[in-house]
Design an enzyme around this catalytic site. Sequence first.
Site, PDB file in Angstrom:
ATOM      1  N   ASN A   9      18.574  49.366  20.537  1.00  0.00           N
ATOM      2  CA  ASN A   9      18.152  50.414  19.247  1.00  0.00           C
ATOM      3  C   ASN A   9      16.786  50.643  19.580  1.00  0.00           C
ATOM      4  O   ASN A   9      16.013  49.657  19.170  1.00  0.00           O
ATOM      5  CB  ASN A   9      18.392  49.351  17.926  1.00  0.00           C
ATOM      6  CG  ASN A   9      17.959  50.414  16.765  1.00  0.00           C
ATOM      7  OD1 ASN A   9      17.602  51.733  16.950  1.00  0.00           O
ATOM      8  ND2 ASN A   9      17.992  49.964  15.809  1.00  0.00           N
ATOM      9  N   TRP A  10      16.525  51.720  20.138  1.00  0.00           N
ATOM     10  CA  TRP A  10      15.048  52.213  20.328  1.00  0.00           C
ATOM     11  C   TRP A  10      14.284  52.730  19.206  1.00  0.00           C
ATOM     12  O   TRP A  10      12.990  52.792  19.290  1.00  0.00           O
ATOM     13  CB  TRP A  10      14.965  53.346  21.241  1.00  0.00           C
ATOM     14  CG  TRP A  10      15.444  53.080  22.686  1.00  0.00           C
ATOM     15  CD1 TRP A  10      15.521  51.754  23.310  1.00  0.00           C
ATOM     16  CD2 TRP A  10      15.410  53.952  23.978  1.00  0.00           C
ATOM     17  NE1 TRP A  10      15.975  52.004  24.726  1.00  0.00           N
ATOM     18  CE2 TRP A  10      15.892  53.127  24.866  1.00  0.00           C
ATOM     19  CE3 TRP A  10      15.384  55.325  23.892  1.00  0.00           C
ATOM     20  CZ2 TRP A  10      15.908  53.818  26.231  1.00  0.00           C
ATOM     21  CZ3 TRP A  10      15.296  55.940  25.236  1.00  0.00           C
ATOM     22  CH2 TRP A  10      15.917  55.038  26.404  1.00  0.00           C
ATOM     23  N   LYS A  11      14.971  52.747  18.074  1.00  0.00           N
ATOM     24  CA  LYS A  11      14.215  53.147  16.782  1.00  0.00           C
ATOM     25  C   LYS A  11      13.474  54.542  16.967  1.00  0.00           C
ATOM     26  O   LYS A  11      13.888  55.312  17.623  1.00  0.00           O
ATOM     27  CB  LYS A  11      13.507  52.152  16.229  1.00  0.00           C
ATOM     28  CG  LYS A  11      14.193  50.546  16.029  1.00  0.00           C
ATOM     29  CD  LYS A  11      13.635  49.555  15.404  1.00  0.00           C
ATOM     30  CE  LYS A  11      14.381  48.527  15.550  1.00  0.00           C
ATOM     31  NZ  LYS A  11      14.034  47.290  14.421  1.00  0.00           N
ATOM     32  N   HIS A  95      21.665  50.583   9.279  1.00  0.00           N
ATOM     33  CA  HIS A  95      20.509  49.562   9.790  1.00  0.00           C
ATOM     34  C   HIS A  95      19.521  49.364   8.342  1.00  0.00           C
ATOM     35  O   HIS A  95      19.330  50.059   7.689  1.00  0.00           O
ATOM     36  CB  HIS A  95      19.861  50.319  10.831  1.00  0.00           C
ATOM     37  CG  HIS A  95      18.837  49.301  11.551  1.00  0.00           C
ATOM     38  ND1 HIS A  95      17.668  49.041  10.897  1.00  0.00           N
ATOM     39  CD2 HIS A  95      19.187  48.529  12.584  1.00  0.00           C
ATOM     40  CE1 HIS A  95      16.968  48.059  11.629  1.00  0.00           C
ATOM     41  NE2 HIS A  95      17.696  47.910  12.388  1.00  0.00           N
ATOM     42  N   GLU A  97      16.692  49.138   8.401  1.00  0.00           N
ATOM     43  CA  GLU A  97      15.513  50.085   7.890  1.00  0.00           C
ATOM     44  C   GLU A  97      15.765  51.166   7.402  1.00  0.00           C
ATOM     45  O   GLU A  97      15.010  51.868   6.480  1.00  0.00           O
ATOM     46  CB  GLU A  97      14.662  50.575   9.328  1.00  0.00           C
ATOM     47  CG  GLU A  97      13.886  49.185   9.829  1.00  0.00           C
ATOM     48  CD  GLU A  97      13.688  48.910  11.292  1.00  0.00           C
ATOM     49  OE1 GLU A  97      14.259  50.071  12.138  1.00  0.00           O
ATOM     50  OE2 GLU A  97      13.658  47.966  11.818  1.00  0.00           O
ATOM     51  N   GLU A 167      22.201  41.496  11.104  1.00  0.00           N
ATOM     52  CA  GLU A 167      20.749  41.500  11.563  1.00  0.00           C
ATOM     53  C   GLU A 167      20.060  40.975  10.267  1.00  0.00           C
ATOM     54  O   GLU A 167      19.913  41.772   9.370  1.00  0.00           O
ATOM     55  CB  GLU A 167      20.588  42.972  11.626  1.00  0.00           C
ATOM     56  CG  GLU A 167      21.205  43.798  12.715  1.00  0.00           C
ATOM     57  CD  GLU A 167      20.189  44.753  13.472  1.00  0.00           C
ATOM     58  OE1 GLU A 167      20.066  44.572  14.844  1.00  0.00           O
ATOM     59  OE2 GLU A 167      19.360  45.666  12.818  1.00  0.00           O
ATOM     60  N   GLY A 173      12.061  42.240  14.047  1.00  0.00           N
ATOM     61  CA  GLY A 173      10.687  42.990  14.486  1.00  0.00           C
ATOM     62  C   GLY A 173       9.662  41.655  14.192  1.00  0.00           C
ATOM     63  O   GLY A 173       8.583  41.896  14.286  1.00  0.00           O
ATOM     64  N   SER A 213      14.844  40.124  16.768  1.00  0.00           N
ATOM     65  CA  SER A 213      14.008  39.605  17.849  1.00  0.00           C
ATOM     66  C   SER A 213      14.804  38.879  18.773  1.00  0.00           C
ATOM     67  O   SER A 213      14.505  37.726  19.345  1.00  0.00           O
ATOM     68  CB  SER A 213      13.417  38.547  17.005  1.00  0.00           C
ATOM     69  OG  SER A 213      12.382  39.213  16.063  1.00  0.00           O
ATOM     70  N   GLY A 234      16.328  45.527  19.489  1.00  0.00           N
ATOM     71  CA  GLY A 234      15.135  46.292  19.204  1.00  0.00           C
ATOM     72  C   GLY A 234      14.070  46.438  20.170  1.00  0.00           C
ATOM     73  O   GLY A 234      14.308  46.906  21.214  1.00  0.00           O
ATOM     74  N   GLY A 235      12.817  45.871  19.911  1.00  0.00           N
ATOM     75  CA  GLY A 235      11.649  45.808  20.874  1.00  0.00           C
ATOM     76  C   GLY A 235      11.816  45.644  22.207  1.00  0.00           C
ATOM     77  O   GLY A 235      11.459  46.365  23.177  1.00  0.00           O
TER      78      GLY A 235
HETATM   79  P1  13P Z   1      13.942  43.571  17.082  1.00  0.00           P
HETATM   80  O1  13P Z   1      14.886  43.257  18.396  1.00  0.00           O
HETATM   81  O2  13P Z   1      12.927  44.415  17.532  1.00  0.00           O
HETATM   82  O3  13P Z   1      13.732  42.521  15.844  1.00  0.00           O
HETATM   83  O4  13P Z   1      14.938  44.624  16.319  1.00  0.00           O
HETATM   84  C1  13P Z   1      16.301  44.305  15.769  1.00  0.00           C
HETATM   85  C2  13P Z   1      16.691  45.503  15.448  1.00  0.00           C
HETATM   86  O5  13P Z   1      16.533  46.079  14.185  1.00  0.00           O
HETATM   87  C3  13P Z   1      17.956  46.041  16.111  1.00  0.00           C
HETATM   88  O6  13P Z   1      18.528  47.065  15.417  1.00  0.00           O
END
Ligand code: 13P
Length: 249
Positions: A9-11, A95, A97, A167, A173, A213, A234-235
Site C-alpha cells: 500500500n503505497w498510500k 483503510h 486512514e 491492521e 506507521g 509496521s 506501507g512504508g
Molecule cells: P506501515 O507498514 O507503514 O505501518 O503501514 C501499514 C499500512 O497501513 C498498510 O496498509
Amino acid sequence: MRKKLIAANWKMYKTPEQAAAFFRDFLPMVSDHTRDEIVVCPPYIDLQIAIEAARGSNVMIGAQNVHWEKEGAFTGEISVTMLGALGVTHVIIGHSERRQYFNETDDTVNRKLEIALENHLTPIVCVGEVLEEREAGLTEDVLRRQCMRAFNGISARKAAKLTVAYEPVWAIGTGKTATPEMAADAHSVIRHEAGKVFGDQFAENLRILYGGSVKPEICTALLCEEEIDGALVGGASLDPVSFTKIVKY
Ligand code: 13P
C-alpha cells in the site's frame, strides 16, 4: 493451504515516473517468485503506468479506494468500472486512514465491498482497533463489529474473493508491530466472525493479512504464523529491495 498474499500500500507516495522506476527494479527481483501472490496498490494516478509495467508479470495491481456507485456526480471519486477498465484486480477498502481522515464508516465499507465483489475485484477489507480500544480490552468487540457491518447482506457465493487485512491502528506507521501471537488472536476473531456470516468452509479458506509496521527484519516471524495469510505493507513497500525482502520472507 491458503496461498499467502503480499500487498504493497503505497498510500500518497510516488509520481508516475517514480512508480515506473520502482517496477523497473522490482519486477526482475521477484520474477521467479511463485510461492505467494504479489499485489501493488499505488495512488490512482500511477495505476495506468503500474499496469503497463506489470503486464505479463506475476505482480497484480490494486487501487487504494473506490466509490460505492458505478457512476454519478461524485467529484473527485473513482468507480469500479473505471478500475476494471484499466485492468486493476484488487482494491483496498476501509483503510484506517480513510476511516480516520475521510469519514469512512462501517456502512460505506459495506457498500464499497458489495460493488467491488459485484464487479469481480478482489477486495482487501481493513479492520483494526485503535490503541485506546486495545488498552480498554475492546479489541475483540471492535473487530467483531467492523466485520459484521462490513459483511452485512453479502452472500458467501458473492463474497468468494473477499480478503481481510487486520491492521491494528496503533501499529500503522509507528514502528510498533503486533506480535505474531497478538495478530493470530485477532485473525481468529475475524475468521470466527466470517464463519458466522458465510459458513465454516468459507472462513477456513478466507485470507487474512496482517498490516502495521511490517518490515524486512520482522516479517518472517509474522508470515510463518499459520493464521497470518500475508501482509499489507506501507512504508517498507516503497523501496523495491525492502519490499522484495518481505515478499521472499
Ligand atoms: P506501515 O507498514 O507503514 O505501518 O503501514 C501499514 C499500512 O497501513 C498498510 O496498509
